[in-house]
Design a protein around this motif. Structure first.
Motif, PDB file in Angstrom:
ATOM      1  N   THR A   1     -57.692 -63.833 -19.017  1.00  0.00           N
ATOM      2  CA  THR A   1     -57.768 -63.135 -17.727  1.00  0.00           C
ATOM      3  C   THR A   1     -56.386 -62.930 -17.112  1.00  0.00           C
ATOM      4  O   THR A   1     -56.195 -62.008 -16.319  1.00  0.00           O
ATOM      5  CB  THR A   1     -58.675 -63.875 -16.718  1.00  0.00           C
TER       6      THR A   1
ATOM      7  N   ARG B   1     -51.821 -59.394 -15.112  1.00  0.00           N
ATOM      8  CA  ARG B   1     -50.504 -58.881 -15.525  1.00  0.00           C
ATOM      9  C   ARG B   1     -50.530 -57.354 -15.645  1.00  0.00           C
ATOM     10  O   ARG B   1     -49.566 -56.675 -15.297  1.00  0.00           O
ATOM     11  CB  ARG B   1     -50.095 -59.496 -16.876  1.00  0.00           C
TER      12      ARG B   1
ATOM     13  N   ARG C   1     -58.717 -59.350  -7.031  1.00  0.00           N
ATOM     14  CA  ARG C   1     -59.490 -60.451  -7.611  1.00  0.00           C
ATOM     15  C   ARG C   1     -60.960 -60.058  -7.775  1.00  0.00           C
ATOM     16  O   ARG C   1     -61.558 -60.313  -8.813  1.00  0.00           O
ATOM     17  CB  ARG C   1     -59.390 -61.730  -6.766  1.00  0.00           C
TER      18      ARG C   1
ATOM     19  N   ARG D   1     -57.282 -69.113 -14.038  1.00  0.00           N
ATOM     20  CA  ARG D   1     -57.023 -70.079 -12.964  1.00  0.00           C
ATOM     21  C   ARG D   1     -58.290 -70.421 -12.177  1.00  0.00           C
ATOM     22  O   ARG D   1     -58.375 -71.451 -11.544  1.00  0.00           O
ATOM     23  CB  ARG D   1     -56.010 -69.503 -11.954  1.00  0.00           C
ATOM     24  N   ASP D   2     -59.257 -69.489 -12.207  1.00  0.00           N
ATOM     25  CA  ASP D   2     -60.450 -69.634 -11.360  1.00  0.00           C
ATOM     26  C   ASP D   2     -61.725 -69.490 -12.173  1.00  0.00           C
ATOM     27  O   ASP D   2     -62.764 -69.151 -11.639  1.00  0.00           O
ATOM     28  CB  ASP D   2     -60.424 -68.551 -10.266  1.00  0.00           C
TER      29      ASP D   2
ATOM     30  N   ARG E   1     -44.548 -69.777  -9.403  1.00  0.00           N
ATOM     31  CA  ARG E   1     -45.931 -69.370  -9.699  1.00  0.00           C
ATOM     32  C   ARG E   1     -46.911 -70.508  -9.414  1.00  0.00           C
ATOM     33  O   ARG E   1     -47.992 -70.279  -8.888  1.00  0.00           O
ATOM     34  CB  ARG E   1     -46.051 -68.883 -11.137  1.00  0.00           C
TER      35      ARG E   1
END
Ligand code: DC
Length: 230
Positions: free
Chosen positions: A34, A39, A113, A134-135, A184
């Motif tokens: 993802t 990116r 998102r 990340r999620d 980041r």
């Protein structure tokens, strides 16, 4: 054989994608990176002059979102899918330090998102997927049967990323890469929408002192136990 959903989250350059790719290949599952999607949106914002070091034209980017087509095409030689932005191959361009330096600011935008989360949920609706990000365990697949959270020290991660960039011929210093990793981490863990946190039911793996093989063996065992128990 029943299939499960595997969510792999964690800090940047913890080797999430290497592990996720290996696992997907071994289990015959789909692998989705993802980070590549965020990116690609960052690259689009750069190409359209919506983002620079000191500015972000969020309104124009949000307006353009419906015109951004992101697709993964499977590359049989590599054994995993690669990223296409509006039908152009962008796999190389999205991995530069320049894109890395802008992407966290793009990933803070809620409209970005929600577009990507929707696409990710669609890709995983039939299970049999390993998704890294990340999620994934906290937002995209809250019901994933297996959630892994990967960590390691910023210095270890910067060293890995530095070597990867150097191997590709990018001219960067270790300090620059370390700074990017730390920036980041900060933005990813402090953003208002879906910050990077470990899901309550995730298993944490600190791989500072684990080899790739040891890490893969541990996660494969967890996956197979779960699959066999279904
Ligand atoms: O995993 P990566 O370094 O390629 O991710 C690039 C950036 O995208 C990272 O700084 C955080 C963001 N990201 C995110 O916010 N949510 C995801 N699911 C994946 C990546």
């Amino acid at each position: 054989m029943k299939k499960i959903t595997i969510a792999i989250d964690g800090f940047s350059s913890t080797g999430k994608s290497t592990l996720a790719k290996q696992l997907a290949k071994h289990l015959g599952y789909i692998y989705v990176d993802t980070g590549a999607m965020y990116r690609a949106i960052a690259l689009f914002a750069m190409q359209n002059n919506f983002i620079s070091i000191d500015s972000l034209d969020k309104e124009s980017l949000v307006k353009a979102l419906p015109n951004i087509k992101l697709q993964f095409h499977f590359n049989a030689d590599l054994g995993y899918a690669e990223m296409y932005l509006n039908d152009s191959y962008v796999e190389k361009e999205i991995r530069t330090i320049e894109v890395s330096s802008f992407v966290s600011r793009i990933a803070e935008i809620s409209e970005v998102r929600s577009k990507l989360v929707e696409q990710q949920q669609e890709m995983g609706k039939n299970k049999g997927i390993v998704m890294d990000g990340r999620d994934i365990g906290t937002v995209v697949f809250k019901d994933a049967e297996l959630k892994i959270f990967m960590t390691s020290s910023p210095e270890t991660r910067a060293q890995r990323r530095f070597e990867e960039l150097k191997a590709k011929g990018d001219v960067v210093s270790f300090e620059e890469v370390l700074q990017n990793v730390q920036e980041r981490d900060y933005i990813d863990t402090h953003r208002a929408d879906s910050p990077l946190v470990m899901a309550d039911d995730a298993i944490e793996i600190d791989n500072s002192y684990l080899t790739r093989e040891e890490q893969f063996a541990a996660v494969l065992e967890l996956s197979e136990e779960l699959i066999n128990s279904l």
